[in-house]
Write an enzyme that holds these catalytic residues in place. Structure first.
Site, PDB file in Angstrom:
ATOM      1  N   ASP A 176       0.858  -1.171   0.000  1.00 15.59           N
ATOM      2  CA  ASP A 176       0.000   0.000   0.000  1.00 15.59           C
ATOM      3  C   ASP A 176       0.903   1.232   0.000  1.00 15.59           C
ATOM      4  O   ASP A 176       2.088   1.154   0.357  1.00 15.59           O
ATOM      5  CB  ASP A 176      -0.895  -0.030   1.242  1.00 15.59           C
ATOM      6  CG  ASP A 176      -1.786   1.185   1.339  1.00 15.59           C
ATOM      7  OD1 ASP A 176      -2.413   1.539   0.324  1.00 15.59           O
ATOM      8  OD2 ASP A 176      -1.853   1.784   2.423  1.00 15.59           O
TER       9      ASP A 176
ATOM     10  N   ASP B 186      -0.024   5.211   0.931  1.00 19.45           N
ATOM     11  CA  ASP B 186      -0.185   6.137   2.056  1.00 19.45           C
ATOM     12  C   ASP B 186      -0.447   5.376   3.353  1.00 19.45           C
ATOM     13  O   ASP B 186      -1.359   4.556   3.434  1.00 19.45           O
ATOM     14  CB  ASP B 186      -1.349   7.090   1.781  1.00 19.45           C
ATOM     15  CG  ASP B 186      -1.184   7.834   0.463  1.00 19.45           C
ATOM     16  OD1 ASP B 186      -0.061   7.843  -0.059  1.00 19.45           O
ATOM     17  OD2 ASP B 186      -2.176   8.379  -0.044  1.00 19.45           O
TER      18      ASP B 186
END
Length: 299
Positions: free
Chosen positions: A10, A12
């Site tokens: 992922d 952020d």
């Protein structure tokens, strides 16, 4: 065709420190400590490194796809400068109420759906069931389950809150951050010739060189070694770029004979170690007992 393992990351909250709202400019790209060193470790172990990120900000009209590109290019350049390049960045711009119909039609790409992962698998010949997903959200863990991969929840970003609300969605691992997640991944599938060995890292209280600490530490941990850290006191040791490390013991409390190797980490702060009689004694005892003694750069 050879099917490779991959680590899907992922963006952020996992590799990038999220601002209050969205990352819309290249100058907002800030990595969590140890991100580059972790990706470099995974690269050296032969894993594909794929960023898979939901970017509803595009569908919301906060940032255009044209302006998202320089953000990702800047992120990739910074990582490549540390031999930590990622193979690709996949993103989903889906937003159900998007004004542009194209962003409403991309629901199959948005995590926890598997569209981005399938795209990566086709492009890089990845075996999804032999891969790993690292993220800070329940969507990341659901996506890992949906593709048959192992999911690792990190406590950075919103991960600590996600941990409290997992319910029946149990990750394969809950890790503090991406370095600990990366070490665990390597230990699952790679040789661990140093299993059962212990290594002491000796740090200065201030201005130690962070890469000289992180790179060897992650490599040794990935090979199975147990790591302990000694500092001048019980307070956190602070690196030259702000990395904070909580010592397991003080210099005086650390017994060199209890370890298979002792590593003195460099950086300008390491000059203080030369004046530390306790540190000198640790080095002398390590050498006299024929243990591995290492010192990096200034140290």
């Amino acid at each position: 065709m050879l099917h490779k393992r991959a680590v899907f990351l992922d963006r952020d909250g996992t590799i990038l420190v999220p601002p209050a709202e969205y990352i819309c400019k290249a100058e907002q790209v800030v990595f969590y400590p140890g991100t580059a060193e972790s990706l470099s470790l995974l690269k050296g172990k032969g894993f594909r490194r794929i960023v898979a990120t939901n970017q509803a900000a595009v569908g919301r009209g906060v940032i255009s796809e044209l302006n998202l590109l320089p953000v990702h290019n800047h992120m990739k350049r910074l990582l490549a400068d540390h031999d930590a390049d990622v193979d690709a960045v996949f993103y989903s711009s889906h937003f159900a109420a998007a004004g542009h119909p194209e962003h409403r039609r991309r629901a199959h790409l948005r995590k926890p759906d598997i569209g981005m992962f399938e795209q990566a698998a086709r492009r890089f010949h990845i075996s999804l069931k032999d891969s790993f997903v690292i993220g800070d959200s329940i969507e990341d863990m659901q996506a890992a389950r949906n593709i048959g991969a192992r999911g690792i929840l990190v406590r950075t970003g919103k991960g600590a809150g996600t941990e409290r609300s997992l319910g029946g969605m149990v990750p394969d691992l809950i890790a503090n951050d991406i370095p600990s997640a990366s070490v665990w991944i390597c230990r699952q599938v790679c040789d661990t010739p140093l299993k059962g060995k212990s290594v002491l890292f000796v740090l200065a209280g201030r201005n130690f060189q962070e890469r000289e600490y992180l790179v060897p530490r992650l490599a040794l941990e990935a090979w199975g070694a147990d790591i302990s850290v000694a500092g001048p006191g019980r307070d956190e040791c602070v690196g030259a770029q702000g990395l904070r490390v909580a010592p397991d013991a003080t210099h005086r409390e650390s017994d060199a004979s209890a370890f298979d190797a002792v590593v003195f980490v460099g950086g300008e702060g390491a000059r203080a170690l030369a004046c530390c009689k306790v540190c000198q004694g640790t080095a002398r005892k390590t050498y006299e007992t024929k243990k591995v003694l290492a010192a990096i750069c200034v140290a």
